[in-house]
Design a protein around this motif. Structure first.
Motif, PDB file in Angstrom:
ATOM      1  N   GLU A 421       0.897  -1.115  -0.126  1.00 42.39           N
ATOM      2  CA  GLU A 421       0.086  -0.154  -0.050  1.00 42.39           C
ATOM      3  C   GLU A 421       1.037   1.366  -0.087  1.00 42.39           C
ATOM      4  N   GLU A 422       0.531   2.188  -0.823  1.00 43.72           N
ATOM      5  CA  GLU A 422       1.110   3.483  -0.681  1.00 43.72           C
ATOM      6  C   GLU A 422       0.235   4.528  -1.320  1.00 43.72           C
ATOM      7  N   HIS A 423       0.392   5.834  -0.960  1.00 46.45           N
ATOM      8  CA  HIS A 423      -0.043   6.947  -1.332  1.00 46.45           C
ATOM      9  C   HIS A 423       0.692   7.983  -1.678  1.00 46.45           C
ATOM     10  N   ALA A 424       0.263   8.698  -2.594  1.00 41.89           N
ATOM     11  CA  ALA A 424       1.049  10.121  -3.100  1.00 41.89           C
ATOM     12  C   ALA A 424       0.284  11.008  -3.958  1.00 41.89           C
ATOM     13  N   GLN A 425       0.854  12.241  -4.323  1.00 44.92           N
ATOM     14  CA  GLN A 425       0.221  13.265  -4.688  1.00 44.92           C
ATOM     15  C   GLN A 425       0.975  13.363  -6.346  1.00 44.92           C
ATOM     16  N   GLY A 426      -0.098  13.982  -6.933  1.00 41.08           N
ATOM     17  CA  GLY A 426       0.469  14.302  -8.508  1.00 41.08           C
ATOM     18  C   GLY A 426      -0.280  15.371  -9.209  1.00 41.08           C
ATOM     19  N   ASP A 427       0.219  15.709 -10.382  1.00 45.08           N
ATOM     20  CA  ASP A 427      -0.527  16.875 -11.129  1.00 45.08           C
ATOM     21  C   ASP A 427      -1.933  16.423 -11.514  1.00 45.08           C
ATOM     22  N   GLY A 428      -2.361  15.156 -11.601  1.00 50.09           N
ATOM     23  CA  GLY A 428      -3.835  14.857 -11.841  1.00 50.09           C
ATOM     24  C   GLY A 428      -4.070  13.422 -11.100  1.00 50.09           C
ATOM     25  N   GLN A 429      -5.287  12.992 -11.156  1.00 48.61           N
ATOM     26  CA  GLN A 429      -5.696  11.759 -10.258  1.00 48.61           C
ATOM     27  C   GLN A 429      -4.816  10.708 -10.859  1.00 48.61           C
ATOM     28  N   PHE A 430      -4.667  10.505 -12.353  1.00 48.50           N
ATOM     29  CA  PHE A 430      -4.070   9.584 -12.752  1.00 48.50           C
ATOM     30  C   PHE A 430      -2.251   9.549 -12.346  1.00 48.50           C
ATOM     31  N   ASP A 431      -1.860  10.692 -12.467  1.00 50.36           N
ATOM     32  CA  ASP A 431      -0.429  11.297 -12.237  1.00 50.36           C
ATOM     33  C   ASP A 431      -0.201  10.907 -10.691  1.00 50.36           C
ATOM     34  N   ALA A 432      -1.152  11.150  -9.953  1.00 53.75           N
ATOM     35  CA  ALA A 432      -1.027  10.558  -8.333  1.00 53.75           C
ATOM     36  C   ALA A 432      -1.036   9.024  -8.442  1.00 53.75           C
ATOM     37  N   PHE A 433      -1.924   8.504  -8.912  1.00 52.03           N
ATOM     38  CA  PHE A 433      -1.827   7.106  -8.943  1.00 52.03           C
ATOM     39  C   PHE A 433      -0.484   6.246  -9.336  1.00 52.03           C
ATOM     40  N   MET A 434       0.054   6.695 -10.610  1.00 45.10           N
ATOM     41  CA  MET A 434       1.254   6.480 -11.047  1.00 45.10           C
ATOM     42  C   MET A 434       2.609   6.707  -9.979  1.00 45.10           C
ATOM     43  N   ASN A 435       2.362   7.817  -9.283  1.00 44.87           N
ATOM     44  CA  ASN A 435       3.549   8.188  -8.431  1.00 44.87           C
ATOM     45  C   ASN A 435       3.275   7.108  -7.263  1.00 44.87           C
ATOM     46  N   ALA A 436       2.087   6.809  -6.735  1.00 47.97           N
ATOM     47  CA  ALA A 436       1.859   5.757  -5.628  1.00 47.97           C
ATOM     48  C   ALA A 436       2.498   4.479  -6.231  1.00 47.97           C
ATOM     49  N   LEU A 437       2.210   4.026  -7.348  1.00 50.10           N
ATOM     50  CA  LEU A 437       2.651   2.805  -7.886  1.00 50.10           C
ATOM     51  C   LEU A 437       4.177   2.791  -7.888  1.00 50.10           C
ATOM     52  N   LYS A 438       4.696   3.924  -8.266  1.00 47.05           N
ATOM     53  CA  LYS A 438       6.136   4.198  -8.298  1.00 47.05           C
ATOM     54  C   LYS A 438       6.912   3.863  -6.851  1.00 47.05           C
ATOM     55  N   SER A 439       6.186   4.187  -6.167  1.00 51.37           N
ATOM     56  CA  SER A 439       6.743   4.193  -4.658  1.00 51.37           C
ATOM     57  C   SER A 439       6.812   2.577  -4.202  1.00 51.37           C
ATOM     58  N   VAL A 440       5.695   1.921  -4.625  1.00 48.33           N
ATOM     59  CA  VAL A 440       5.595   0.662  -4.363  1.00 48.33           C
ATOM     60  C   VAL A 440       6.897  -0.271  -5.068  1.00 48.33           C
ATOM     61  N   TYR A 441       6.859   0.103  -6.503  1.00 44.36           N
ATOM     62  CA  TYR A 441       7.993  -0.543  -6.866  1.00 44.36           C
ATOM     63  C   TYR A 441       9.486  -0.245  -6.582  1.00 44.36           C
ATOM     64  N   LYS A 442       9.513   0.917  -6.055  1.00 46.63           N
ATOM     65  CA  LYS A 442      10.847   1.527  -5.613  1.00 46.63           C
ATOM     66  C   LYS A 442      11.225   0.584  -4.585  1.00 46.63           C
ATOM     67  N   SER A 443      10.332   0.306  -3.727  1.00 47.76           N
ATOM     68  CA  SER A 443      10.657  -0.587  -2.469  1.00 47.76           C
ATOM     69  C   SER A 443      11.068  -1.944  -2.957  1.00 47.76           C
ATOM     70  N   LEU A 444      10.897  -2.220  -3.899  1.00 48.03           N
ATOM     71  CA  LEU A 444      11.025  -3.516  -4.616  1.00 48.03           C
ATOM     72  C   LEU A 444      12.301  -3.439  -5.408  1.00 48.03           C
ATOM     73  N   LYS A 445      13.135  -2.274  -5.551  1.00 50.44           N
ATOM     74  CA  LYS A 445      13.764  -1.986  -6.589  1.00 50.44           C
ATOM     75  C   LYS A 445      13.727  -2.323  -7.998  1.00 50.44           C
ATOM     76  N   VAL A 446      12.589  -1.732  -8.426  1.00 46.23           N
ATOM     77  CA  VAL A 446      12.039  -2.018  -9.820  1.00 46.23           C
ATOM     78  C   VAL A 446      11.773  -0.647 -10.226  1.00 46.23           C
ATOM     79  N   ASN A 447      12.336  -0.376 -11.748  1.00 48.48           N
ATOM     80  CA  ASN A 447      11.807   0.903 -12.228  1.00 48.48           C
ATOM     81  C   ASN A 447      10.718   0.589 -13.198  1.00 48.48           C
ATOM     82  N   LEU A 448       9.622   1.274 -13.024  1.00 44.18           N
ATOM     83  CA  LEU A 448       8.644   1.200 -14.010  1.00 44.18           C
ATOM     84  C   LEU A 448       8.813   1.721 -15.467  1.00 44.18           C
TER      85      LEU A 448
END
Length: 505
Positions: A421-448
């Motif tokens: 689970e992660e939360h994030a902000q962005g320039d729009g709803q989808f951008d915020a969604f993508m930033n939250a996903l990037k935080s998840v994958y960053k913890s797994l050391k994977v670049n989207l």
């Protein structure tokens, strides 16, 4: 058996124009007059009331000029009044040759509105008819409130008819002015009059206040009336008049002894044009001309249509220039979908059809209906999902967008059985969604992958509630690929496309 020929008089341009909020322009009246007489082939049209306005006079002049050139002037009629010849002067100016004279068909109207005796009323009517004859104008006579006259002052009605039988008139017009008749009364009243005056021509003019106008028309015909007054789409004052399309279909299918000139195949076209001119939409469930009347929704019905047309009746859409349709939604079966695929020239194997059917049912639970134009998008989405293993599942998300605050997203994603689970902000709803996903994958050391193109489209001609297809192009270490998402919500369709991307990588 020799058929009995009846006249159809369309009064859309006069009585139909009494629909609240409706007023035809001069050009619209002329256009409809031409269509009604030349294409729909009604016998007569009532186009206006005398003395109403300068615009009405201009419209009548244009119609009568055209009708005269076409040899149709005797088919054009105008409502006139017992007014010592003022309406006759108006008729002469307008170039019209047939007046429908409005008189009182009930003692109640005569006594309380005109405050005259029958003898006084008849004398004035005779003067108007005689004047019209000297001016070359033919006369039909309306007995306003005739239905209540037959109920409550029958002696007066027959006294009136005895008088009219002595006059040089063409037709007597019997209106159910307030739409109060039952079909039993209609038959009794009309048959009594027709039997008593076998040499006179009688028209029945029904209103629809109790939704009985079509039934009353049928009974008036059975009772021997010689003509009907109808309107396109049942337009008219209050609940409107007897609807032209329904009556024509009923006569053709249930009254084989009756013959008329109306062309069924033009009914729908004229109906749509009147709707466009007036701004009054045609109810989707309106018989003959409504959007849904030739649409099968349940899958079992489409299946029955494939098996000896089990759900067809005599109202075949081709009669009215239309086509049968098969709705797509949560009640759709494979047969409905196959019918739509055939129209699009598409074929699917049984497994693909099963998957598409399931997807349409899912969408139908969220959206009122799926259109034929949506099908290629649904097929693309379903087939695009084939072969993608669901190792990554976006379990839930919360998107927020408020004025003055930065859009935010909270995301819960399951990756090979483990929840993040992660939360994030962005320039729009989808951008915020993508930033939250990037935080998840960053913890797994994977670049989207990088999002390099984002396109949204809806089927041509669809409305704001249409299905959206979001097509996203990704760059994963120099290798580009595309994923698609489909939903009635634009952001959700983008999230679905993103979930496919996560499974691909």
């Amino acid at each position: 058996m020799k058929k009995r020929k009846i006249e159809i008089m369309d009064t859309t341009l006069r009585d139909g124009e009494q629909t609240s909020g409706v007023s035809f322009s001069v050009s619209e009246k002329l256009t409809l007059a031409k269509l009604l007489l030349e294409e729909l082939k009604v016998d007569r049209i009532e186009i206006a009331s005398a003395r109403v306005s300068d615009g009405e006079l201009l419209a009548v002049k244009q119609i009568t000029q055209w009708a005269k050139e076409k040899g149709l002037l005797d088919k054009v009629e105008v409502l006139c009044f017992v007014d010592k010849g003022i309406s006759i002067d108006w008729m002469l100016d307008a170039g019209a040759k047939v007046q429908n004279l409005l008189t009182k068909g009930s003692m109640n109207h005569l006594k309380h509105q005109l405050k005259k005796t029958p003898k006084e009323h008849f004398s004035e009517i005779a003067d108007v008819i005689q004047l019209a004859e000297t001016k070359g104008i033919a006369t039909n006579v309306y007995l306003e409130d005739w239905s209540n006259g037959m109920r409550n002052s029958k002696d007066y009605v027959f006294e009136f008819l005895d008088f009219l039988a002595t006059q040089p008139i063409k037709r007597i017009l019997l209106p159910d002015t307030l739409g109060v008749l039952t079909h039993y009364e209609t038959f009794d009243f009309v048959s009594e009059i027709v039997k008593k005056y076998p040499n006179l021509h009688f028209d029945f003019h029904g209103h629809n206040d109790y939704d009985l106008s079509v039934a009353n028309v049928m009974e008036a015909l059975k009772a021997g009336c010689h003509g009907l007054h109808l309107t396109v789409n049942g337009m008219g004052e209050r609940a409107g008049n007897a609807p032209l399309a329904s009556v024509v279909a009923v006569i053709n299918d249930f009254l084989p002894e009756i013959e008329m000139n109306v062309s069924e195949s033009s009914l729908y076209k004229v109906s749509k044009l009147v709707s466009a001119f007036t701004g009054f939409g045609i109810p989707a469930n309106k018989p003959i001309v409504g959007a849904n009347v030739f649409t099968q929704t349940a899958g079992i019905h489409a299946d029955g249509d494939n098996k000896n047309n089990l759900y067809f009746n005599d109202l075949l859409p081709e009669r009215f220039g239309r086509k049968r349709q098969y709705a797509l939604g949560k009640t759709s079966g494979k047969a409905n979908i196959q019918k739509n695929l055939q129209e699009l020239g598409l074929t699917l194997n049984n497994e693909e059809l099963k998957k598409v059917t399931q997807r349409i049912i899912e969408l139908g639970d969220k959206k009122e209906r799926v259109t034929k134009e949506d099908l290629p998008y649904i097929i693309s989405d379903v087939l695009d999902s084939d072969g993608i293993l669901n190792k990554v599942i976006i379990k839930s998300y919360l998107l927020s967008h408020a004025k003055g605050l930065q859009p935010a997203a909270a995301v819960a994603v399951e990756i090979e059985g483990k929840l993040f689970e992660e939360h994030a902000q962005g320039d729009g709803q989808f951008d915020a969604f993508m930033n939250a996903l990037k935080s998840v994958y960053k913890s797994l050391k994977v670049n989207l992958p990088k999002l390099i193109d984002y396109a949204v489209r809806i089927p041509p001609g669809s409305s704001s509630d249409a299905l959206c297809e979001t097509i996203i192009t990704w760059d994963n270490n120099g290798k580009e690929f595309i994923t698609r998402g489909l939903d009635s919500d634009q952001t959700v369709s983008a999230i679905k496309a993103t979930e496919k991307m996560l499974n691909i990588i």
